[in-house]
Design a protein around this motif. Structure first.
Motif, mmCIF file in Angstrom:
data_model
loop_
_atom_site.group_PDB
_atom_site.id
_atom_site.type_symbol
_atom_site.label_atom_id
_atom_site.label_comp_id
_atom_site.label_asym_id
_atom_site.label_seq_id
_atom_site.Cartn_x
_atom_site.Cartn_y
_atom_site.Cartn_z
ATOM 1 N N LEU A 187 11.890 -4.030 -2.786
ATOM 2 C CA LEU A 187 10.974 -5.168 -2.690
ATOM 3 C C LEU A 187 9.524 -4.683 -2.678
ATOM 4 O O LEU A 187 8.686 -5.189 -1.943
ATOM 5 C CB LEU A 187 11.259 -5.976 -1.416
ATOM 6 N N GLN A 188 9.224 -3.697 -3.519
ATOM 7 C CA GLN A 188 7.861 -3.186 -3.567
ATOM 8 C C GLN A 188 6.901 -4.286 -3.998
ATOM 9 O O GLN A 188 7.183 -5.054 -4.917
ATOM 10 C CB GLN A 188 7.758 -2.002 -4.539
ATOM 11 N N ALA A 189 5.772 -4.359 -3.288
ATOM 12 C CA ALA A 189 4.786 -5.402 -3.582
ATOM 13 C C ALA A 189 3.450 -4.992 -2.991
ATOM 14 O O ALA A 189 3.363 -4.059 -2.170
ATOM 15 C CB ALA A 189 5.222 -6.747 -2.994
ATOM 16 N N LEU A 190 2.399 -5.696 -3.396
ATOM 17 C CA LEU A 190 1.072 -5.467 -2.824
ATOM 18 C C LEU A 190 1.060 -5.988 -1.396
ATOM 19 O O LEU A 190 1.340 -7.160 -1.150
ATOM 20 C CB LEU A 190 0.001 -6.164 -3.663
ATOM 21 N N VAL A 191 0.760 -5.091 -0.468
ATOM 22 C CA VAL A 191 0.667 -5.430 0.955
ATOM 23 C C VAL A 191 -0.769 -5.178 1.396
ATOM 24 O O VAL A 191 -1.286 -4.073 1.228
ATOM 25 C CB VAL A 191 1.636 -4.588 1.807
ATOM 26 N N LYS A 192 -1.406 -6.194 1.936
ATOM 27 C CA LYS A 192 -2.798 -6.075 2.382
ATOM 28 C C LYS A 192 -2.846 -6.191 3.897
ATOM 29 O O LYS A 192 -2.464 -7.210 4.460
ATOM 30 C CB LYS A 192 -3.663 -7.158 1.744
ATOM 31 N N THR A 210 -0.693 -1.390 0.421
ATOM 32 C CA THR A 210 -0.027 -0.758 -0.721
ATOM 33 C C THR A 210 -0.351 -1.544 -1.982
ATOM 34 O O THR A 210 -0.639 -2.745 -1.934
ATOM 35 C CB THR A 210 1.504 -0.724 -0.542
ATOM 36 N N GLY A 211 -0.279 -0.846 -3.125
ATOM 37 C CA GLY A 211 -0.501 -1.490 -4.402
ATOM 38 C C GLY A 211 0.688 -2.317 -4.849
ATOM 39 O O GLY A 211 1.673 -2.461 -4.122
ATOM 40 N N HIS A 212 0.616 -2.829 -6.063
ATOM 41 C CA HIS A 212 1.652 -3.743 -6.557
ATOM 42 C C HIS A 212 3.035 -3.103 -6.613
ATOM 43 O O HIS A 212 4.052 -3.801 -6.585
ATOM 44 C CB HIS A 212 1.267 -4.255 -7.944
ATOM 45 N N HIS A 213 3.080 -1.777 -6.694
ATOM 46 C CA HIS A 213 4.369 -1.083 -6.789
ATOM 47 C C HIS A 213 4.681 -0.306 -5.518
ATOM 48 O O HIS A 213 5.518 0.602 -5.528
ATOM 49 C CB HIS A 213 4.367 -0.155 -8.008
ATOM 50 N N GLY A 214 4.014 -0.666 -4.439
ATOM 51 C CA GLY A 214 4.284 -0.029 -3.160
ATOM 52 C C GLY A 214 3.572 1.280 -2.947
ATOM 53 O O GLY A 214 3.804 1.954 -1.940
ATOM 54 N N GLU A 215 2.653 1.646 -3.865
ATOM 55 C CA GLU A 215 1.939 2.909 -3.716
ATOM 56 C C GLU A 215 0.891 2.796 -2.614
ATOM 57 O O GLU A 215 0.219 1.782 -2.485
ATOM 58 C CB GLU A 215 1.284 3.328 -5.036
ATOM 59 N N THR A 216 0.751 3.842 -1.820
ATOM 60 C CA THR A 216 -0.155 3.804 -0.670
ATOM 61 C C THR A 216 -1.575 4.234 -1.030
ATOM 62 O O THR A 216 -2.477 4.094 -0.208
ATOM 63 C CB THR A 216 0.361 4.712 0.465
ATOM 64 N N GLU A 217 -1.777 4.761 -2.235
ATOM 65 C CA GLU A 217 -3.115 5.140 -2.681
ATOM 66 C C GLU A 217 -3.403 4.506 -4.044
ATOM 67 O O GLU A 217 -3.594 5.198 -5.045
ATOM 68 C CB GLU A 217 -3.256 6.664 -2.753
ATOM 69 N N PRO A 218 -3.426 3.161 -4.101
ATOM 70 C CA PRO A 218 -3.720 2.497 -5.377
ATOM 71 C C PRO A 218 -5.130 2.822 -5.843
ATOM 72 O O PRO A 218 -6.029 3.050 -5.032
ATOM 73 C CB PRO A 218 -3.562 1.016 -5.041
ATOM 74 N N GLU A 219 -5.322 2.835 -7.151
ATOM 75 C CA GLU A 219 -6.608 3.223 -7.713
ATOM 76 C C GLU A 219 -7.277 2.039 -8.387
ATOM 77 O O GLU A 219 -6.614 1.110 -8.860
ATOM 78 C CB GLU A 219 -6.413 4.364 -8.725
#
Length: 313
Positions: A187-192, A210-219
């Motif tokens: 359930l990866q999603a953008l978390v603010k 996290t970014g839209h794919h669950g990444e913790t360092e979105p660019e």
């Protein structure tokens, strides 16, 4: 969202009188695409209250701009520590407008109250993985049905003490658990998570997610991403990556043309405001809390200390 620590000042100097006051942001937010009509509230400490060690809490599930209590209650209070929040929510059948869903949240057994500008999609399902980390003493106090209150429960459960080091560790662990739960449940999603944790004479501000794919360092450059306009993935990412704001100074002015602190260097500051938007039209004096950072603000006597650190996930 707006937090303050410093010498006692009229609450209206924070909530009503600034050029871009929190109440004004209900209908005219600079940094948020939605009107903030789903409720509001504040928690405040003052040496003049009958129980100065406890926060005075006020919540109402309506737009702050239309709350007929504002002009009656706010001008009657002065505060030395304060956290206030105006709530935006999607208008659909799932949005519940009640006192219990208005920030800030405050539980027995902890000095901390919390508010956030944020969103954790699928949080009800993610609870399958996260509830095992939550303590009963906080779960039993959960009265509403918002992601912020659940995150408050989770964070309090992870805190081992109220020291800056343990608060930082708890935030890092909370984000790690969220990322792992999203991965495990696909359930990866953008978390603010733009949060303020406040106790007497202390503010902890956090700007993570996290970014839209669950990444913790979105660019991305949030200013460029914002040009895509509300409703787009890029705009949502811009809102995640945007900074939060701090203003340190002395003697909060009451001149209608100013409503800002007297300029001084950080060592001479006696007060600080932490906010999701600057309260003044000019942002020159405001410093920023960038994405991925945590700030510890504390009042000790007549001085304010500020420590900014990176969160490691």
């Amino acid at each position: 969202m707006l937090a303050y620590i410093g010498p006692e000042i009229p609450l209206e100097n924070l909530l009503l009188k600034p050029e871009n006051s929190l109440i004004n942001q209900t209908l005219d937010p600079e940094r948020h695409p939605q009107l903030q009509l789903a409720g509001w509230g504040f928690g405040a400490w003052s040496e003049h209250l009958l129980a100065p060690e406890k926060p005075f809490l006020y919540h109402r599930p309506m737009a702050a701009f239309y709350d007929d209590n504002v002009e009656g209650i706010v001008p009657s209070l002065q505060v030395n520590t304060m956290l206030a929040h105006v709530r935006a929510a999607d208008y659909n059948a799932k949005t519940v407008l009640t006192d219990e869903n208005c920030h800030p949240f405050s539980y027995m057994g902890t000095p901390w109250i919390v508010a956030q500008n944020g969103d954790m999609p699928h949080w009800q399902i993610l609870q399958r993985e996260l509830l095992q980390h939550c303590k009963d003493e906080y779960l039993e106090q959960m009265a509403g049905n918002t992601d912020t209150e659940f995150l408050y429960v989770l964070l309090l459960s992870l805190l081992e003490s109220d020291s800056d080091e343990d608060v930082k560790r708890a935030f890092e662990e909370m984000l790690r658990l969220i990322v792992k739960a999203m991965e495990d449940l696909d359930l990866q999603a953008l978390v603010k998570l733009k949060m303020a944790l406040v106790a007497p004479n202390r503010i902890v501000g956090v700007n993570v997610g996290t970014g839209h794919h669950g990444e913790t360092e979105p660019e991305g450059d949030w200013r460029e991403l914002r040009k895509s306009g509300p409703g787009t993935d890029d705009y949502a990412l811009a809102m995640l990556l945007e900074p939060m704001y701090m203003l340190m100074g002395r003697d909060f002015h009451t001149d209608k043309a100013v409503y800002e602190f007297e300029n001084c260097n950080e060592e001479e500051a006696t007060s600080v405001i932490f906010a999701s938007e600057p309260l003044t039209d000019s942002t020159d004096e405001w410093s920023t809390l960038e994405f991925g950072e945590i700030v510890f603000l504390e009042r000790d006597g007549d001085s304010i200390t500020r420590t900014v650190d990176k969160l490691k996930v």
